[in-house]
Design a protein around this motif. Structure first.
Motif, PDB file in Angstrom:
ATOM      1  N   ASP A 157       0.849  -1.191   0.000  1.00  0.00           N
ATOM      2  CA  ASP A 157       0.000   0.000   0.000  1.00  0.00           C
ATOM      3  C   ASP A 157       0.887   1.245   0.000  1.00  0.00           C
ATOM      4  O   ASP A 157       1.611   1.494   0.973  1.00  0.00           O
ATOM      5  CB  ASP A 157      -0.899  -0.005   1.238  1.00  0.00           C
ATOM      6  N   PRO A 158       0.851   2.061  -1.053  1.00  0.00           N
ATOM      7  CA  PRO A 158       1.746   3.225  -1.114  1.00  0.00           C
ATOM      8  C   PRO A 158       1.432   4.276  -0.058  1.00  0.00           C
ATOM      9  O   PRO A 158       2.301   5.100   0.256  1.00  0.00           O
ATOM     10  CB  PRO A 158       1.514   3.770  -2.531  1.00  0.00           C
ATOM     11  N   ALA A 159       0.236   4.264   0.511  1.00  0.00           N
ATOM     12  CA  ALA A 159      -0.130   5.260   1.513  1.00  0.00           C
ATOM     13  C   ALA A 159       0.376   4.900   2.901  1.00  0.00           C
ATOM     14  O   ALA A 159       0.294   5.720   3.820  1.00  0.00           O
ATOM     15  CB  ALA A 159      -1.647   5.430   1.543  1.00  0.00           C
ATOM     16  N   THR A 160       0.872   3.681   3.091  1.00  0.00           N
ATOM     17  CA  THR A 160       1.288   3.217   4.418  1.00  0.00           C
ATOM     18  C   THR A 160       2.802   3.066   4.456  1.00  0.00           C
ATOM     19  O   THR A 160       3.374   2.286   3.692  1.00  0.00           O
ATOM     20  CB  THR A 160       0.620   1.865   4.747  1.00  0.00           C
ATOM     21  N   ALA A 161       3.439   3.816   5.377  1.00  0.00           N
ATOM     22  CA  ALA A 161       4.895   3.750   5.527  1.00  0.00           C
ATOM     23  C   ALA A 161       5.306   2.960   6.755  1.00  0.00           C
ATOM     24  O   ALA A 161       6.454   2.533   6.861  1.00  0.00           O
ATOM     25  CB  ALA A 161       5.478   5.160   5.617  1.00  0.00           C
ATOM     26  N   ALA A 162       4.411   2.784   7.713  1.00  0.00           N
ATOM     27  CA  ALA A 162       4.716   2.037   8.933  1.00  0.00           C
ATOM     28  C   ALA A 162       3.431   1.375   9.410  1.00  0.00           C
ATOM     29  O   ALA A 162       2.321   1.888   9.182  1.00  0.00           O
ATOM     30  CB  ALA A 162       5.279   2.944  10.026  1.00  0.00           C
ATOM     31  N   VAL A 163       3.590   0.228  10.079  1.00  0.00           N
ATOM     32  CA  VAL A 163       2.440  -0.559  10.521  1.00  0.00           C
ATOM     33  C   VAL A 163       2.509  -0.736  12.033  1.00  0.00           C
ATOM     34  O   VAL A 163       3.561  -1.096  12.577  1.00  0.00           O
ATOM     35  CB  VAL A 163       2.426  -1.942   9.837  1.00  0.00           C
ATOM     36  N   LEU A 164       1.388  -0.470  12.713  1.00  0.00           N
ATOM     37  CA  LEU A 164       1.277  -0.697  14.148  1.00  0.00           C
ATOM     38  C   LEU A 164       0.241  -1.789  14.386  1.00  0.00           C
ATOM     39  O   LEU A 164      -0.853  -1.751  13.812  1.00  0.00           O
ATOM     40  CB  LEU A 164       0.846   0.579  14.888  1.00  0.00           C
TER      41      LEU A 164
END
Length: 893
Positions: A400-407
């Motif tokens: 997903d290009p809109a997501t740079a980090a995942v929590l």
């Protein structure tokens, strides 16, 4: 064809819910006699071309004899699967055994569902069933014009051979999984799962089912939040008891809505959900967000069965489910603006993708993010996680290009092997920060059905480290680290500089850096408490220009004479231009204050903003987490090496023979010493030979055959490895010494000790280490390593890794124990052969990964010396495995 075996019982374990290429679902199962009418309907709906491709002739209808033959199979020599959506058959695959190990396979896919990946998933499942029945090879005859079916075979990853004869393409291939076929299947799994989540998060039409006129009800709240966020699609209301709700026309059923509906928000009583699901199926809805409660979280069999029925009905009709008990989902994309949640104020557009297993914590999580000025790309609350899980979201967020980090806020891990596989892949591209609760007790929240695990907390932490996951302990730390990795570049090393206008806070930062074993880059750069912004800028410029500095901790407390916004301006500008990682303790603020935000870029906070923490210790802790993750990213991935001298077939044959007739519910069976040695030898691990004796004469004879010097030890389990007893006599050089040792054992430990004793050749001296492995019902195989001895056991100084392990994994495994100095030359001793230990770990890991029947394996002691090692003793227990969650053909969990 050989004579058919006796008909097998209906193999219910072959049933599976599967995802298709476009994200939709279908149900796969063995064909049944009652499928006759459905098979007629399926055939009659096919085009003439599809029928010709299947039967090589015009075949307008199936005769009753045809249908009887197709639907009555023995599940051994004649096997068939059907794929169903709703009550309709949409695909059929079958094999007929030609001889002992070869079978002919044939497909037929509904015209209306071709191109959805049904053929490839049916092939995976029929091949798995065939292997279970002893078939090794498939053959098929295909018309040359049937390019789609030929592609199914060739793109599956098997080695396919094609021959042309009389206008027919003959295809044959072995069906044993290969590295290529596994990669193909997992690539398809990734695309399908990512697509299924995309359909939930980017709907063009949403129906709120259960929205009422009462203002504070769940359904009305979601409707209000959808409107307030400015959802870009169409919103519909379903309420059979009203004509209008909040200005929206109310429909009696979702079926009555004249336009397409992709997503249904379900907020009705639990007992009404089944009817809603059936209506959504009839409407063609692709996804459900079930906010309703009253399912498995009740802790009753009734609630659990209601939840199972919800998922069964949804998947059987092509839909996926978030929930039940979900808080909802959010997508901040300006082109979507979806707030299908109970949060009155959605997060701003940002770079963080957030998954929460808890519905109850949804408000706290979103409020916490908003208080820190953090934006999100997407937020998903899974509730009971009956269908959609964190693994599905990882598949989506990976690209997903809109997501740079995942929590991730996780209360349990439903499929740890798959989680590890996906997390390792995602973490190579994006930071993955996880908080897992309930670790102290390994407890499972009500509503989450999991297998029991016998692994300690340390093992789960090791799983996260192996996969590159940044593990935190509190919700606050989850956001502390998240705001750093979402705004700042990753540290290029562990060298940290400290700059500040408070000597006291500078020293706290220095102490924190050193306590985490980071490298302090020179003395802290202190400026006067009343320093101007220009003085602060000069100090910052110096550390940013220093090539020996990887990251910076900036401390600023407000003096009376220097405006904070002036310092913030120079800190933000210089930090963004430096390209180095910067954290701050700025005015005691937690989050990303407006003063430290970079140039607006449409997200909150903008990339390059400087995160702030109330204390230097908290700032450094977040920086350490990011630095360790960056080091993991820089480290080579390693490979699972091809090891020589492996004989998996011999190992499996030995285990199967010993388990033959062993009751499935009986305790694990301990192999004899000889069998344990043979099993390990099949994987290239040699165990020092042991001769079991019960008289002194037998001991002397054994020693003579082995060759002196020898070791005499008792084999009685209750007397072994006890620190208060001396159960071993070492370095016995002749028969006289052996007889004397025998007498000593008998006198000190009793007659029992020598009635069951063993003699071994004296092994070369070395440092004792211990290698163990076990098959955990939840996590699958796990391998542990540590130095031998009571002190190590008391301190829990063990390292853990989860197969498949790479050469890099085992190197890190050996070097991560606190007792490592004992292996590297402590107090002048010769260093041991670490490479030999690593190879042993690789072989043990491969064994337990290949042979899940190995319930537990203990190599203790293993004597590691400068030029190799000696496995002195091995113990192995075997049992029927419960089945691994991430094994076999693709299926929904």
């Amino acid at each position: 064809m050989e004579p058919s075996q006796a008909e097998a019982p209906y193999p219910s374990h072959w049933e599976a819910d599967v995802l298709l290429k476009d994200g939709g679902t279908a149900h796969l199962r063995p064909i049944r006699p009652d499928d006759a009418d459905r098979l007629h309907a399926f055939h009659n709906a096919q085009s003439e071309e599809s029928v010709y491709f299947r039967f090589f002739a015009a075949y307008p209808r199936l005769t009753d004899r045809d249908v009887h033959r197709f639907t009555h199979v023995d599940h051994v020599d004649r096997v068939a699967f059907v794929a169903t959506i709703g009550d309709d058959i949409v695909g059929v695959v079958r094999y007929d055994r030609l001889d002992g190990s070869e079978a002919e396979v044939a497909f037929n896919i509904s015209d209306a569902h071709q191109g959805r990946g049904l053929g490839s998933v049916l092939l995976e499942h029929i091949a798995a069933a065939a292997r279970e029945r002893g078939i090794e090879r498939f053959v098929a005859e295909v018309l040359p014009a049937n390019a789609r079916m030929i592609a199914v075979f060739e793109e599956a990853g098997y080695t396919v051979r094609r021959d042309y004869d009389d206008g027919i393409v003959s295809v044959e291939f072995g069906i044993e999984p290969t590295d290529t076929s596994l990669q193909v299947a997992r690539a398809r799994e990734h695309r399908a799962e990512a697509r299924s989540i995309e359909r939930l998060l980017r709907p063009s039409g949403v129906a709120v089912i259960g929205a009422s006129r009462a203002y504070r009800t769940v359904g009305r709240t979601v409707l209000r939040n959808l409107e307030a966020a400015g959802y870009a699609g169409q919103v519909y209301v379903v309420n059979p008891g009203a004509d209008e709700v909040a200005g929206h026309q109310a429909y009696a059923s979702v079926v009555d809505i004249p336009d397409e509906v992709d997503l249904a928000i379900v907020a009705v009583p639990a007992e009404a959900v089944t009817r809603v699901v059936l209506d959504c199926a009839a409407k063609g809805v692709v996804g459900l967000i079930v906010l309703s409660v009253g399912f498995a979280e009740k802790g009753t069999e009734e609630g659990l069965e209601r939840q199972r029925e919800l998922v069964r009905l949804a998947r059987a009709n092509g839909m996926r489910v978030i929930g039940p008990g979900s808080f909802g989902v959010v997508n901040t994309d300006p082109l979507v603006r979806l707030n299908a949640s109970l949060a009155p104020v959605p997060p701003a557009t940002g770079r963080i993708g957030m998954f929460s297993q808890s519905g109850a914590l949804g408000v706290a999580i979103l409020d916490g993010a908003a208080a820190r000025g953090l934006g999100m790309s997407t937020f998903v609350s899974a509730g009971n996680r009956a269908d959609v899980s964190g693994n599905d979201l990882l598949q989506y967020w990976q690209e997903d290009p809109a997501t740079a980090a995942v929590l991730l806020y996780m209360e349990s891990i439903g499929n740890p092997r798959k989680f590890t596989r996906l997390a390792r892949r995602v973490a190579r591209r994006k930071p993955l920060v996880a908080l897992r609760t309930g670790q102290s007790s390994q407890g499972v929240p009500v509503g989450h059905t999991l297998r029991d695990s016998r692994l300690p907390r340390e093992a789960v932490s090791a799983l996260f480290r192996q996969a590159g996951v940044i593990r935190v302990d509190t919700l606050g730390q989850l956001f502390d680290v998240g705001q750093l990795v979402a705004t700042q570049p990753l540290p290029s090393g562990d060298r940290v500089a400290v700059v500040g206008n408070s000597d006291a806070l500078n020293l706290l930062a220095v102490d924190a850096v050193q306590s985490w074993r980071m490298t302090l880059a020179g003395r802290p750069r202190s400026v006067r408490p009343e320093a101007t912004a220009e003085e602060f800028a000069a100090a910052l410029a110096g550390v940013f220009a220093d090539p020996q500095v990887d990251s910076v901790v900036a401390v600023f407390i407000p003096p009376l004479v220097t405006p904070g916004q002036d310092v913030a301006k120079v800190l933000g500008e210089l930090a963004q231009a430096s390209g180095k990682t910067v954290v701050s303790t700025f005015l005691g603020i937690r989050g990303v204050p407006e003063q430290l935000r970079a140039t607006p870029d449409g997200t909150m906070p903008p990339r390059g903003s400087v995160p702030s923490y109330p204390t230097p210790e908290e700032a450094v802790r977040a920086l350490v987490a990011a630095s360790r993750y960056a080091a993991w990213r820089r480290r080579p991935q390693g490979t699972v090496p091809d090891l020589p001298h492996l004989d998996c077939e011999a190992a499996r044959a030995l285990v199967e023979e010993r388990l033959a007739g062993h009751p499935e519910d009986a305790p694990p069976l301990r192999l004899s010493y000889a069998d344990a040695e043979d099993l390990l030898r099949a994987y290239g691990v040699e165990v020092e030979p042991s001769v079991f004796v019960s008289t002194v004469g037998e001991a002397v004879t054994a020693a003579r055959e082995l060759g002196y010097p020898v070791v005499l030890k008792t084999a009685v389990p209750g007397l072994r490895n006890r620190p208060d007893l001396s159960d071993v006599r070492l370095d016995l050089g002749d028969a006289t010494a052996l007889v004397r040792a025998w007498t000593e054992l008998r006198l000190t430990l009793g007659e029992e000790a020598v009635r069951d004793a063993m003699v071994q050749r004296m092994a070369p001296t070395g440092v004792p280490v211990v290698v163990t492995a076990l098959e955990d019902a939840l996590f699958g195989p796990v391998v542990t390593f540590g130095v031998g001895g009571v002190a190590t056991e008391v301190l829990g100084d063990r390292s853990y890794r989860f197969p498949p392990v790479t050469d890099v994994d085992v190197a890190d495994m050996v070097r991560s124990i606190r007792a490592l100095p004992l292996l590297t030359g402590y107090r002048g001793a010769d260093p041991v052969d670490l490479g030999a230990i690593e190879e042993l770990l690789l072989r043990v890991a491969r064994l337990v990964d290949d042979v899940p029947e190995v319930h537990e394996l203990v190599l203790d002691p293993v004597l590691a010396g400068p030029t190799g090692l000696t496995v002195v003793r091995a113990a192995v227990w075997v049992s029927r495995p419960s089945g691994r969650e991430d094994a076999g053909p693709r299926r929904l969990e």
